[in-house]
Structures are given as structure tokens and as C-alpha cells.
Write a protein that holds these residues in place. Structure first.
Motif, PDB file in Angstrom:
ATOM      1  N   GLY A 222       0.874  -1.270  -0.177  1.00 35.32           N
ATOM      2  CA  GLY A 222       0.084  -0.083  -0.095  1.00 35.32           C
ATOM      3  C   GLY A 222       0.782   1.173  -0.136  1.00 35.32           C
ATOM      4  O   GLY A 222       1.886   1.339   0.452  1.00 35.32           O
ATOM      5  N   VAL A 223       0.203   2.359  -0.583  1.00 35.83           N
ATOM      6  CA  VAL A 223       1.224   3.657  -0.650  1.00 35.83           C
ATOM      7  C   VAL A 223       1.068   4.053   0.787  1.00 35.83           C
ATOM      8  O   VAL A 223       1.750   4.698   1.368  1.00 35.83           O
ATOM      9  N   LEU A 224      -0.265   4.505   1.439  1.00 36.76           N
ATOM     10  CA  LEU A 224      -0.261   4.838   2.762  1.00 36.76           C
ATOM     11  C   LEU A 224       0.484   4.141   3.658  1.00 36.76           C
ATOM     12  O   LEU A 224       1.006   4.609   4.479  1.00 36.76           O
ATOM     13  N   THR A 225       0.243   2.929   3.731  1.00 40.19           N
ATOM     14  CA  THR A 225       0.676   1.927   4.693  1.00 40.19           C
ATOM     15  C   THR A 225       2.365   2.073   4.596  1.00 40.19           C
ATOM     16  O   THR A 225       2.987   2.095   5.660  1.00 40.19           O
ATOM     17  N   ARG A 226       2.841   2.071   3.439  1.00 41.27           N
ATOM     18  CA  ARG A 226       4.422   2.238   3.152  1.00 41.27           C
ATOM     19  C   ARG A 226       4.803   3.379   4.015  1.00 41.27           C
ATOM     20  O   ARG A 226       5.895   3.575   4.494  1.00 41.27           O
ATOM     21  N   GLU A 227       4.176   4.688   3.555  1.00 43.63           N
ATOM     22  CA  GLU A 227       4.329   5.821   4.143  1.00 43.63           C
ATOM     23  C   GLU A 227       4.541   5.723   5.816  1.00 43.63           C
ATOM     24  O   GLU A 227       5.394   6.319   6.230  1.00 43.63           O
ATOM     25  N   ILE A 228       3.542   5.235   6.073  1.00 45.27           N
ATOM     26  CA  ILE A 228       3.700   5.008   7.749  1.00 45.27           C
ATOM     27  C   ILE A 228       4.580   4.476   8.340  1.00 45.27           C
ATOM     28  O   ILE A 228       5.282   4.706   9.214  1.00 45.27           O
ATOM     29  N   LEU A 229       4.908   2.997   7.846  1.00 39.64           N
ATOM     30  CA  LEU A 229       6.037   2.319   8.246  1.00 39.64           C
ATOM     31  C   LEU A 229       7.286   3.041   8.015  1.00 39.64           C
ATOM     32  O   LEU A 229       8.141   2.801   9.025  1.00 39.64           O
ATOM     33  N   ALA A 230       7.485   3.864   7.043  1.00 38.61           N
ATOM     34  CA  ALA A 230       8.695   4.393   6.884  1.00 38.61           C
ATOM     35  C   ALA A 230       8.952   5.548   7.749  1.00 38.61           C
ATOM     36  O   ALA A 230      10.085   5.867   8.517  1.00 38.61           O
ATOM     37  N   ALA A 231       7.805   6.307   8.149  1.00 42.23           N
ATOM     38  CA  ALA A 231       7.776   7.425   9.011  1.00 42.23           C
ATOM     39  C   ALA A 231       8.299   6.849  10.440  1.00 42.23           C
ATOM     40  O   ALA A 231       8.791   7.453  11.166  1.00 42.23           O
ATOM     41  N   LEU A 232       7.801   5.667  10.723  1.00 42.55           N
ATOM     42  CA  LEU A 232       7.905   5.264  12.044  1.00 42.55           C
ATOM     43  C   LEU A 232       9.295   4.240  12.133  1.00 42.55           C
ATOM     44  O   LEU A 232       9.432   3.536  13.319  1.00 42.55           O
ATOM     45  N   GLY A 233       9.958   4.088  11.079  1.00 48.27           N
ATOM     46  CA  GLY A 233      11.237   3.463  11.142  1.00 48.27           C
ATOM     47  C   GLY A 233      11.089   1.763  11.494  1.00 48.27           C
ATOM     48  O   GLY A 233      11.555   0.994  12.029  1.00 48.27           O
ATOM     49  N   VAL A 234       9.743   1.302  10.905  1.00 42.43           N
ATOM     50  CA  VAL A 234       9.465  -0.058  11.140  1.00 42.43           C
ATOM     51  C   VAL A 234      10.309  -1.002   9.966  1.00 42.43           C
ATOM     52  O   VAL A 234      10.641  -0.783   8.990  1.00 42.43           O
ATOM     53  N   GLU A 235      11.053  -1.950  10.803  1.00 43.92           N
ATOM     54  CA  GLU A 235      11.566  -3.026   9.717  1.00 43.92           C
ATOM     55  C   GLU A 235      11.164  -4.176   9.588  1.00 43.92           C
ATOM     56  O   GLU A 235      10.183  -4.533  10.282  1.00 43.92           O
ATOM     57  N   ILE A 236      11.235  -4.799   8.409  1.00 46.47           N
ATOM     58  CA  ILE A 236      10.639  -5.883   7.964  1.00 46.47           C
ATOM     59  C   ILE A 236      11.803  -7.006   7.781  1.00 46.47           C
ATOM     60  O   ILE A 236      12.763  -6.860   7.130  1.00 46.47           O
ATOM     61  N   ALA A 237      11.192  -8.126   8.259  1.00 43.62           N
ATOM     62  CA  ALA A 237      12.164  -9.286   8.249  1.00 43.62           C
ATOM     63  C   ALA A 237      11.567 -10.502   7.214  1.00 43.62           C
ATOM     64  O   ALA A 237      10.393 -10.581   7.051  1.00 43.62           O
ATOM     65  N   VAL A 238      12.408 -10.741   6.273  1.00 44.61           N
ATOM     66  CA  VAL A 238      12.183 -11.661   5.044  1.00 44.61           C
ATOM     67  C   VAL A 238      12.384 -13.060   5.405  1.00 44.61           C
ATOM     68  O   VAL A 238      13.698 -13.191   5.798  1.00 44.61           O
ATOM     69  N   VAL A 239      11.532 -14.001   5.360  1.00 41.75           N
ATOM     70  CA  VAL A 239      11.930 -15.351   5.788  1.00 41.75           C
ATOM     71  C   VAL A 239      11.631 -16.226   4.961  1.00 41.75           C
ATOM     72  O   VAL A 239      10.697 -16.158   4.018  1.00 41.75           O
ATOM     73  N   PRO A 240      12.424 -17.347   4.634  1.00 39.24           N
ATOM     74  CA  PRO A 240      12.097 -18.450   3.762  1.00 39.24           C
ATOM     75  C   PRO A 240      10.839 -19.209   4.109  1.00 39.24           C
ATOM     76  O   PRO A 240      10.343 -19.263   5.146  1.00 39.24           O
ATOM     77  N   GLU A 241      10.239 -19.688   3.029  1.00 34.28           N
ATOM     78  CA  GLU A 241       9.040 -20.476   3.180  1.00 34.28           C
ATOM     79  C   GLU A 241       8.980 -21.733   4.156  1.00 34.28           C
ATOM     80  O   GLU A 241       8.050 -22.059   4.860  1.00 34.28           O
ATOM     81  N   ALA A 242      10.454 -22.383   4.327  1.00 32.12           N
ATOM     82  CA  ALA A 242      10.332 -23.365   5.231  1.00 32.12           C
ATOM     83  C   ALA A 242      10.296 -23.068   6.459  1.00 32.12           C
ATOM     84  O   ALA A 242       9.626 -23.833   7.383  1.00 32.12           O
ATOM     85  N   ARG A 243      10.588 -21.660   6.863  1.00 26.92           N
ATOM     86  CA  ARG A 243      10.372 -21.427   8.095  1.00 26.92           C
ATOM     87  C   ARG A 243       9.090 -21.077   8.470  1.00 26.92           C
ATOM     88  O   ARG A 243       8.453 -21.228   9.568  1.00 26.92           O
ATOM     89  N   ILE A 244       8.281 -20.598   7.524  1.00 26.99           N
ATOM     90  CA  ILE A 244       6.797 -20.159   7.792  1.00 26.99           C
ATOM     91  C   ILE A 244       6.184 -21.670   7.816  1.00 26.99           C
ATOM     92  O   ILE A 244       5.343 -21.928   8.747  1.00 26.99           O
ATOM     93  N   GLU A 245       6.477 -22.669   7.015  1.00 26.89           N
ATOM     94  CA  GLU A 245       5.739 -23.908   7.153  1.00 26.89           C
ATOM     95  C   GLU A 245       6.078 -24.718   8.633  1.00 26.89           C
ATOM     96  O   GLU A 245       5.341 -25.080   9.231  1.00 26.89           O
ATOM     97  N   GLU A 246       7.236 -24.518   8.902  1.00 24.09           N
ATOM     98  CA  GLU A 246       7.674 -24.813  10.317  1.00 24.09           C
ATOM     99  C   GLU A 246       7.134 -24.355  11.362  1.00 24.09           C
ATOM    100  O   GLU A 246       6.409 -25.009  12.434  1.00 24.09           O
ATOM    101  N   ALA A 247       6.674 -23.163  11.410  1.00 26.32           N
ATOM    102  CA  ALA A 247       5.864 -22.219  12.411  1.00 26.32           C
ATOM    103  C   ALA A 247       4.702 -22.574  12.349  1.00 26.32           C
ATOM    104  O   ALA A 247       3.988 -22.830  13.451  1.00 26.32           O
ATOM    105  N   LEU A 248       3.765 -22.753  11.081  1.00 30.38           N
ATOM    106  CA  LEU A 248       2.448 -23.354  10.967  1.00 30.38           C
ATOM    107  C   LEU A 248       2.546 -24.533  11.589  1.00 30.38           C
ATOM    108  O   LEU A 248       1.528 -24.642  12.231  1.00 30.38           O
ATOM    109  N   ALA A 249       3.333 -25.562  11.278  1.00 28.57           N
ATOM    110  CA  ALA A 249       3.243 -26.789  11.813  1.00 28.57           C
ATOM    111  C   ALA A 249       3.198 -26.911  13.478  1.00 28.57           C
ATOM    112  O   ALA A 249       2.594 -27.572  14.199  1.00 28.57           O
ATOM    113  N   LEU A 250       4.103 -25.982  14.167  1.00 30.12           N
ATOM    114  CA  LEU A 250       4.276 -26.030  15.565  1.00 30.12           C
ATOM    115  C   LEU A 250       2.847 -25.246  16.044  1.00 30.12           C
ATOM    116  O   LEU A 250       2.457 -25.841  17.169  1.00 30.12           O
ATOM    117  N   LEU A 251       2.362 -24.366  15.481  1.00 27.15           N
ATOM    118  CA  LEU A 251       1.124 -23.792  16.025  1.00 27.15           C
ATOM    119  C   LEU A 251       0.060 -24.823  15.967  1.00 27.15           C
ATOM    120  O   LEU A 251      -0.711 -25.074  16.844  1.00 27.15           O
TER     121      LEU A 251
END
Length: 256
Positions: A222-251
Motif C-alpha cells: 500500500g501507498v499509505l501503509t508504506r508511508e506510515i512504516l517508513a515514518a515510524l522506522g518499522v523494519e521488515i524481516a524476510v523469511v524462507p518458506e520453510a520457516r513459515i511452514e515450520e511455524a505453522l506446523a508448531l502452531l
């Protein structure tokens, strides 16, 4: 709309940190998306309510908007790609919305919405790039802050960015020491790339293939969402699919 916010003893032991979970899957439509939809609907004028609302969505936003629109007596029209699984379209209709199938993919479906807005006078309810929708999603963080739990980090899945933008705004005021960290699949790192200056809403960052986290498989942030995150200095972690699958399995195995 309030959902449980509970500690997980087993997950805490596994990761070596105190882990708490916000159970948004217990919302009636199974997702936090209905928070933003409801907040946007409550802000409509009487005339806008009478004419109705429209959204392009093939998933949780469609169902959340359809459900709350029906509760408030507001006509809702949902545009979905023709490739949308029949069960999703059927479920959205069951909530009382008119479902229009158009286009071969989401972008093509979304392209038909402006015409509906012009022809019928409908109000667009965007799934994430809308201030009132963002504020509604931020009620997740309001409930977390109200719990009294002293959080070091709040991890938030990121697609278009509505949920994390709302949470970041809320916690900046209520718990400024809490770091808000976004998480994206490496196959759809659109927000991470946009914040790093390598793509944005006007262009499609490189994406690829299917993801188990299909709800956040968003090619353009999003345009607005990107502006908000940039203004607040929010960082994004990019993770492999395998880690998401592992997390789902654990949940599934631990939290059921």
C-alpha cells in the motif's frame, strides 16, 4: 471483536523467549480483517450506507466486509477473480454480499471496481490502503497494550501493510519501547523492498510463485501503509518458506 492474548509455554521453551499469541483466528470470519472493515463501515454517512460499499478481495477482507455490512444493513458488493475457489465465493455470498466474478487475477478484478463506484455510487473499502481500515486493524495492538504484558517485540505478518501500520501507530503512543517488526515471505517481499527503495506501489517488485502464507502474498504494498512504516522506522524481516511452514506446523501441533 476482542480475542485472547495468551502465553505459550512450549513455544517459549523452543525459542528461548517468552512468547505470547494473539488469537485472531477466533474472530467470527477467522481473521483480523473484519476489524478494519467494521471501522470503515461505522464511519460511513447515512447516504453512503444506503448506496452500499464495494471491495475487490478473494479472501478474508471480502468475508469480513460482507459479514459486518450485513450486520449493519449496508449493501455490499465484492469483486473476485474468476479463478477464486467456489467455496470462498459461496461463503461470501452466505454473509449477504453480492459477488461479482471478473478478471483472470486479482489485479484484473480490482480494475473493474472504479466502474462500479461510478455507476452505482458505491463506496470503496480498500483492504489495507485506507486510514480508517488501518485504524481498525490497530485495535489488535490496543487490546495487547491493555493486557499489561510488557512486550519487547511485536511480530506482525505483512502483506499490504494495514495490520502492521495500525499496530505501529497504536504502540508508538501506548508502548513506545516495544519494537514492531514485520515479517514477509521471501517469495513476496514487496513491503521490505519498497522500504529499502527497491520498488513500491507504482511498480511490481520481483515476486515468485505460490506461498503457504497466501494471505500476505501481496505483489504491491500500500501507498499509505508504506508511508506510515517508513515514518515510524518499522523494519521488515524476510523469511524462507520453510520457516513459515515450520511455524505453522508448531502452531497446529502445540496450540491446536
Amino acid at each position: 471483536l476482542d480475542t485472547p492474548f495468551l502465553p505459550s509455554q512450549t513455544l517459549s521453551q523452543l525459542v528461548g523467549a517468552e512468547v505470547w499469541l494473539k488469537f485472531e483466528n477466533l474472530q467470527f470470519t477467522g481473521s483480523f480483517k473484519q476489524r478494519g472493515a467494521l471501522n470503515r463501515l461505522l464511519g460511513l454517512s447515512p447516504a453512503e450506507r444506503a448506496r452500499g460499499v464495494v471491495a475487490a478481495s478473494a479472501g478474508n477482507h471480502a468475508q469480513g466486509l460482507a459479514y459486518h455490512a450485513a450486520q449493519l444493513g449496508i449493501p455490499a458488493t465484492i469483486v473476485m477473480p474468476r479463478s477464486t475457489p467456489g467455496v470462498k465465493a459461496q461463503r461470501t455470498r452466505a454473509f449477504g454480499a453480492e459477488v461479482i466474478l471478473a478478471g483472470d487475477d486479482f489485479q484484473a478484478a480490482a480494475a473493474t471496481v472504479p466502474e462500479l463506484v461510478r455507476e452505482r455510487g458505491l463506496t470503496l473499502v480498500h483492504p489495507y490502503d485506507d486510514a480508517e481500515v488501518i485504524a481498525g486493524q490497530g485495535t489488535v495492538a490496543l487490546e495487547i497494550a491493555a493486557s499489561g504484558v510488557d512486550l519487547d517485540v511485536l511480530l506482525v505478518p505483512v502483506g499490504g501493510g494495514g495490520l502492521i501500520a495500525g499496530c505501529a501507530i497504536a504502540l508508538r503512543e501506548l508502548s513506545p519501547r516495544t519494537q514492531v517488526l514485520g515479517v514477509q515471505s521471501e517469495r513476496y517481499p514487496s513491503m521490505a523492498q519498497a522500504l529499502a527503495g527497491r520498488g513500491g506501489a507504482a511498480e511490481s517488485p520481483r515476486t515468485g510463485g505460490s506461498t503457504v502464507a497466501e494471505g500476505i502474498g501481496v505483489a504491491r504494498p500500500g501507498v499509505l501503509t508504506r508511508e506510515i512504516l517508513a515514518a515510524l522506522g518499522v523494519e521488515i524481516a524476510v523469511v524462507p518458506e520453510a520457516r513459515i511452514e515450520e511455524a505453522l506446523a508448531l502452531l497446529l501441533q502445540i496450540e491446536k
